[in-house]
Each structure stands twice: as C-alpha cells, then as structure tokens.
Write an enzyme that holds these catalytic residues in place. Structure first.
Site, short mmCIF file in Angstrom:
data_model
loop_
_atom_site.label_atom_id
_atom_site.label_comp_id
_atom_site.label_asym_id
_atom_site.label_seq_id
_atom_site.Cartn_x
_atom_site.Cartn_y
_atom_site.Cartn_z
N LYS A 166 0.86 -1.19 0.00
CA LYS A 166 0.00 0.00 0.00
C LYS A 166 0.90 1.24 0.00
O LYS A 166 1.75 1.40 0.88
CB LYS A 166 -0.89 -0.04 1.25
O1 G3P Z 1 -7.74 2.04 5.23
C1 G3P Z 1 -8.00 3.34 4.86
C2 G3P Z 1 -9.36 3.90 5.21
O2 G3P Z 1 -10.33 2.91 5.06
C3 G3P Z 1 -9.45 4.70 6.46
O3 G3P Z 1 -10.76 4.89 6.93
O4 G3P Z 1 -12.41 5.61 8.63
O5 G3P Z 1 -9.98 6.21 8.91
O6 G3P Z 1 -11.36 7.32 7.18
P1 G3P Z 1 -11.14 6.06 7.97
#
Ligand code: G3P
Length: 217
Positions: free
Chosen positions: A87
């Site tokens: 990633k």
């Molecule tokens: O893995 C990346 C992403 O899904 C992060 O989500 O909820 O931290 O905006 P969030």
C-alpha cells in the site's frame, strides 16, 4: 463486488472470515498502531498472521515517502507472503514506486486518494487497486460515492485495469451505494458489514415464524 475488512484486529478479521464472505484485508499504520503492535519484527509477524488467516489480498502500507525507501520497504513486505499487496500513498514518489512495483510484478494499493485525477495517475502507474476514501470525502462536505462513480466511469471508458477499492466506509449504506456505483471492492469495518444484516421486518418475521413453529411441536 468483493468484500475486504479494514482492520488489523485479529478477532474482527476472524469473525468476518468465518462468515465466509471475506475476500481480503486492508490495514494502515493507524489501524496497526491501534492494535498496540510495536517494532519491525512484530509488524512483519502481524501481517504474516493475517495472511495465514485469510485467503486473499492483504494490504500492508509502507511508512516511507521517498522512492528508494518505498521500494525497499515494499520488497520486504512482499516477501512476507504471496498475498501481500504493498500500500503506497498518493504522492509523487509513491506514483514512481507504484510504477516500479508494477514493472516488477508486485501488486499495489494506491491509498489516500480523494479525486478522479489522482485515480487516473494511480491507474497510469499500474496500481492493482486504487483506494478513494469516501468517508473522509463526505467529512469535508463533498460526495464520496460520486467520486467512486466518476472513477468507475473513467476506468471503464479508458480500459484501465486498476480495481476501484472503496475505502473509509462508515456505514452499511456506503456499501450499498458503492455497489450501485460499480466499485470492484469495498473495504469496511466489521460493524458496517454486520449492519447489512439488519432489518426490523426480518426480526419481526423471524419471531413470528419461530412462534408458529413452536405451536406445531
Ligand atoms: O484504510 C483506509 C481507510 O479505510 C481509512 O478509513 O475511517 O480512517 O477514514 P477512515
């Protein structure tokens, strides 16, 4: 549409995997830190454990931001297990590194994507997956699902092979709308996946059926 779980929590990964509908896992440094994982060896071991639990792609994020460092880290991550996807953040050196990984047969997930323009660059570089963060787009009063629709339509029009991995999912409705928009994958917290099960008429109907079943015994 494929379902990935967006967590580094082993119990949650197991619970989603036991449902039989899990296709992969995504992690990020914040999710790994939340599990209290510390140090290089513990990080590598945690990714290995996840890969041994789930038979599908497991995204492991690089910490570096410069081309050479990203490539070195990515090579080490990819060596952990055949299902590791490196990633890489949507930055200039990240794009260069994604191109390098793509040329060298290492799958990548381009993360921190918030616009169609960024998604075009990720696809041009050969990213296996692109991760638009729809919840965070909504948080800034834009429409995250609209960005998914735009990216899907561009990728279809241009024949890009990069898969659209809708990330930063915050609710079951996000999952439904991303499916409608043609996302290839949704990576979700366990709560959003389980939220798809819920409907009050299912609960009421089941109660009635169980009551009637009991009356016949
Ligand atoms: O893995 C990346 C992403 O899904 C992060 O989500 O909820 O931290 O905006 P969030």
């Amino acid at each position: 549409m494929k379902f990935f779980i967006d967590t580094a929590n082993l119990a949650q990964i197991k619970e989603a995997n036991d449902l039989g509908i899990l296709d992969g896992v995504t992690t990020n440094p914040s999710l790994m830190a939340k599990e209290g994982i510390k140090g290089h060896d513990a990080i590598m071991q945690h990714y290995k454990t996840i890969c041994e639990m789930v038979d599908g792609p497991v995204s492991a994020e690089v910490f570096g931001t410069e081309f050479a460092g990203i490539v070195e880290e990515g090579k080490k991550l990819a060596a952990i297990h055949k299902n590791i996807v490196v990633k890489v953040p949507m930055i200039k050196d990240g794009i260069k590194a994604i191109k390098w990984f793509s040329d060298n047969g290492i799958p990548t997930n381009c993360t921190l994507v918030f616009s169609a323009g960024q998604a075009i660059l990720a696809a041009k570089a050969g990213a296996t997956y692109v991760s638009p963060f729809i919840g965070r787009i909504d948080d800034s009063s834009w429409d995250g699902v609209q960005v998914i629709e735009q990216i899907v339509s561009i990728y279809n029009a241009q024949g890009f092979m990069t898969e659209v991995l809708a990330a930063s999912i915050r609710s079951p409705l996000h999952i439904v709308r991303c499916a409608e928009a043609g996302a290839d994958i949704c990576t979700c917290p366990l709560s959003s996946i389980l939220g798809l099960l819920k409907h009050p008429l299912t609960d009421l109907g089941l109660k009635q059926f169980l009551d009637d079943a009991k009356s016949m015994q």
